[in-house]
Design a protein around this motif. Structure first.
Motif, PDB file in Angstrom:
ATOM      1  N   ASP A  74      11.996 -11.891  -8.324  1.00 23.89           N
ATOM      2  CA  ASP A  74      11.814 -13.144  -7.585  1.00 23.89           C
ATOM      3  C   ASP A  74      10.418 -13.275  -6.993  1.00 23.89           C
ATOM      4  N   GLY A  75       9.487 -12.436  -7.471  1.00 19.95           N
ATOM      5  CA  GLY A  75       8.086 -12.596  -7.108  1.00 19.95           C
ATOM      6  C   GLY A  75       7.634 -11.876  -5.862  1.00 19.95           C
ATOM      7  N   ARG A  76       8.462 -11.039  -5.269  1.00 15.00           N
ATOM      8  CA  ARG A  76       8.010 -10.258  -4.119  1.00 15.00           C
ATOM      9  C   ARG A  76       7.020  -9.198  -4.595  1.00 15.00           C
ATOM     10  N   MET A  77       5.966  -8.964  -3.819  1.00 13.86           N
ATOM     11  CA  MET A  77       4.895  -8.059  -4.221  1.00 13.86           C
ATOM     12  C   MET A  77       4.822  -6.864  -3.262  1.00 13.86           C
ATOM     13  N   PHE A  78       4.597  -5.681  -3.834  1.00 13.18           N
ATOM     14  CA  PHE A  78       4.510  -4.449  -3.055  1.00 13.18           C
ATOM     15  C   PHE A  78       3.300  -3.649  -3.518  1.00 13.18           C
ATOM     16  N   VAL A  79       2.642  -2.990  -2.571  1.00 19.33           N
ATOM     17  CA  VAL A  79       1.508  -2.128  -2.891  1.00 19.33           C
ATOM     18  C   VAL A  79       1.627  -0.837  -2.087  1.00 19.33           C
ATOM     19  N   CYS A  80       0.839   0.179  -2.478  1.00 19.39           N
ATOM     20  CA  CYS A  80       0.834   1.432  -1.717  1.00 19.39           C
ATOM     21  C   CYS A  80      -0.590   1.914  -1.514  1.00 19.39           C
ATOM     22  N   PHE A  81      -0.769   2.661  -0.424  1.00 18.72           N
ATOM     23  CA  PHE A  81      -2.071   3.158  -0.002  1.00 18.72           C
ATOM     24  C   PHE A  81      -1.973   4.677   0.182  1.00 18.72           C
ATOM     25  N   PRO A  82      -2.517   5.478  -0.720  1.00 17.08           N
ATOM     26  CA  PRO A  82      -2.412   6.937  -0.599  1.00 17.08           C
ATOM     27  C   PRO A  82      -3.357   7.489   0.470  1.00 17.08           C
ATOM     28  N   ARG A  83      -2.987   8.647   1.011  1.00 15.88           N
ATOM     29  CA  ARG A  83      -3.882   9.349   1.947  1.00 15.88           C
ATOM     30  C   ARG A  83      -4.806  10.249   1.138  1.00 15.88           C
ATOM     31  N   TRP A  84      -5.883   9.701   0.658  1.00 17.04           N
ATOM     32  CA  TRP A  84      -6.812  10.475  -0.137  1.00 17.04           C
ATOM     33  C   TRP A  84      -7.973  10.979   0.707  1.00 17.04           C
ATOM     34  N   GLU A  85      -8.844  10.067   1.144  1.00 13.87           N
ATOM     35  CA  GLU A  85     -10.010  10.484   1.935  1.00 13.87           C
ATOM     36  C   GLU A  85      -9.949  10.003   3.374  1.00 13.87           C
ATOM     37  N   LYS A  86      -8.971   9.193   3.698  1.00  7.37           N
ATOM     38  CA  LYS A  86      -8.775   8.706   5.062  1.00  7.37           C
ATOM     39  C   LYS A  86      -7.279   8.597   5.347  1.00  7.37           C
ATOM     40  N   ASP A  87      -6.948   8.611   6.621  1.00  9.93           N
ATOM     41  CA  ASP A  87      -5.582   8.329   7.021  1.00  9.93           C
ATOM     42  C   ASP A  87      -5.328   6.829   6.811  1.00  9.93           C
ATOM     43  N   VAL A  88      -4.064   6.438   6.797  1.00 11.44           N
ATOM     44  CA  VAL A  88      -3.726   5.028   6.619  1.00 11.44           C
ATOM     45  C   VAL A  88      -2.665   4.623   7.634  1.00 11.44           C
ATOM     46  N   GLU A  89      -2.687   3.376   8.038  1.00 16.66           N
ATOM     47  CA  GLU A  89      -1.699   2.853   8.967  1.00 16.66           C
ATOM     48  C   GLU A  89      -0.406   2.486   8.251  1.00 16.66           C
ATOM     49  N   ILE A  90      -0.528   2.102   6.989  1.00 15.22           N
ATOM     50  CA  ILE A  90       0.627   1.714   6.183  1.00 15.22           C
ATOM     51  C   ILE A  90       0.533   2.439   4.853  1.00 15.22           C
ATOM     52  N   SER A  91       1.630   3.060   4.429  1.00 16.55           N
ATOM     53  CA  SER A  91       1.662   3.713   3.119  1.00 16.55           C
ATOM     54  C   SER A  91       2.206   2.786   2.044  1.00 16.55           C
ATOM     55  N   VAL A  92       3.282   2.072   2.356  1.00 15.96           N
ATOM     56  CA  VAL A  92       3.879   1.105   1.431  1.00 15.96           C
ATOM     57  C   VAL A  92       4.034  -0.213   2.176  1.00 15.96           C
TER      58      VAL A  92
END
Length: 394
Positions: A74-92
């Motif tokens: 139904d067109g919902r979009m999801f992305v992810c942000f790995p902890r590679w060189e910096k910390d992240v506030e959101i992973s998914v």
């Protein structure tokens, strides 16, 4: 993107460090900055004209490095942000129509921080990829290896999320047999019947991980076999030169891009440091009675593509391929012909792929060639990390 292959001495050090979970946490925290990198969308930037007829459209831009993308029926979009060189506030995150980000499936799953670790089994550590399966479930793959270094025991997992309830309905935990130190679980595809999942391991040994989703049992196949390994005659080039670490080590990336045909008959994959497209029947991959040597000899070389990170196969058998060496998205037709769908400098290291309900192809740009590990003076991002959409000609 996979982790970089290492020399024997380095690998031994990794194995020794794995003996203590506390040591792993410390190593991961010290390897990265303690301040989180925000993941809010950025204001629109001037756009470079896309290739004629390409129709490249930026859906969202991010301050955090993005890899995986998934789009629901139904067109919902999801992305992810790995902890590679910096910390992240959101992973998914779920991406809103306005480019905004909402932690998914909730804030608690995304609450882990380098400086404030949480329960590894119930929080995202370093999410690499997301995908929506043919039945409409979202799968989230967490190799739990911050900085592409140590797998954190108890944290390597894959989640199945019901998009109707936005709840996790299954967790597959990977032990040291299916995800040993030095592995990096990279991308995943699920069969149309929802019975099997296949994961590329792009780490030091290279393998395909086969998961029986009815039991959660995982096993490695083609472990260290030629078809999952970097090709020795291929040198990855991006950003104007060879992609090497600051100590001169080449980027040796094992099995990475992965795709299933619409019927779930064949699994396709490729090493990122390579140009050969391979496939095997799903029936062979799921048959535990086939000896490893016989399985390896049954692998079929389908043809030659390009240095590629992400794969997606549509219902017509077109294989979409990201091409980071020339900032392009290509498509391999069923007859073997390779076409350039779009080539644009804004696609700086096109990474992962997904298909929308209208047939549009979504692609992330992760600017991997600009990471600090490849530059003496530190990270050199050229623009915002982004999610893009392009409508292929039918």
């Amino acid at each position: 993107m996979p982790s970089n292959a290492s020399a024997g001495g380095r690998r031994a050090a990794l194995l020794g460090a794995a003996a203590s979970l506390a040591a792993l946490r410390t190593a991961a925290a010290e390897a990265q900055t303690s301040q989180p990198q925000t993941s809010r969308p950025l204001a629109a930037a001037p756009q470079q004209a896309a290739a004629p007829g390409a129709g490249l459209e930026r859906v969202a831009a991010f301050e955090a490095q993005v890899t995986g993308v998934a789009v629901s029926k139904d067109g919902r979009m999801f992305v992810c942000f790995p902890r590679w060189e910096k910390d992240v506030e959101i992973s998914v995150a779920e991406v809103g129509r306005d480019g905004s980000l909402k932690p998914y499936p909730d804030a608690e799953w995304n609450a882990y921080r380098n400086a404030a670790p949480r329960d590894l089994a119930n929080h995202f550590i370093c999410v690499q990829s997301v995908t929506v399966d043919p039945q409409g479930f979202l799968w989230i793959l967490d190799p739990a290896a911050p900085g592409n270094e140590f797998n954190m025991p108890g944290g390597v997992k894959m989640l199945k999320v019901d998009l109707g309830s936005n709840k996790v309905v299954q967790t597959v935990a990977f032990d040291s047999a299916s995800a040993p130190q030095g592995s990096y679980l990279n991308d995943v595809r699920v069969t149309p019947d929802g019975r099997w999942a296949f994961i590329t391991d792009s780490g030091q040994r290279g393998a395909i991980v086969v998961v029986d989703l009815s039991t959660g049992r995982a096993r490695r196949v083609l472990d260290g076999a030629g078809p999952t390994q970097p090709e020795p005659d291929v040198i990855v080039k991006a950003g104007g030169g060879e992609l090497r670490r600051t100590d001169g080590r080449p980027t040796l990336f094992a099995a990475d891009g992965i795709a299933l045909d619409a019927e779930g008959r064949y699994l396709y994959w490729q090493a990122l440091t390579g140009r050969t497209l391979y496939r095997l029947p799903v029936a062979s991959l799921t048959d535990e009675s086939i000896p490893p040597t016989r399985l390896a000899s049954a692998v079929e070389k389908v043809g030659t593509t390009c240095v590629a990170d992400g794969y997606w196969m549509d219902r017509a058998g077109n294989l979409y391929v990201t091409s980071p060496e020339d900032d392009s998205l290509k498509v391999r037709r069923p007859d073997g012909r390779m076409d350039v769908l779009v080539q644009d400098r804004r696609l700086r290291w096109p990474d992962s792929l997904a298909e929308g309900p209208d047939g549009a192809i979504y692609v992330t740009s992760s600017q991997i060639q600009d990471m600090a590990r490849y530059h003496e003076r530190g990270a050199t991002p050229q623009q915002a990390y982004a999610l893009w959409r392009v409508q292929p000609a039918r």
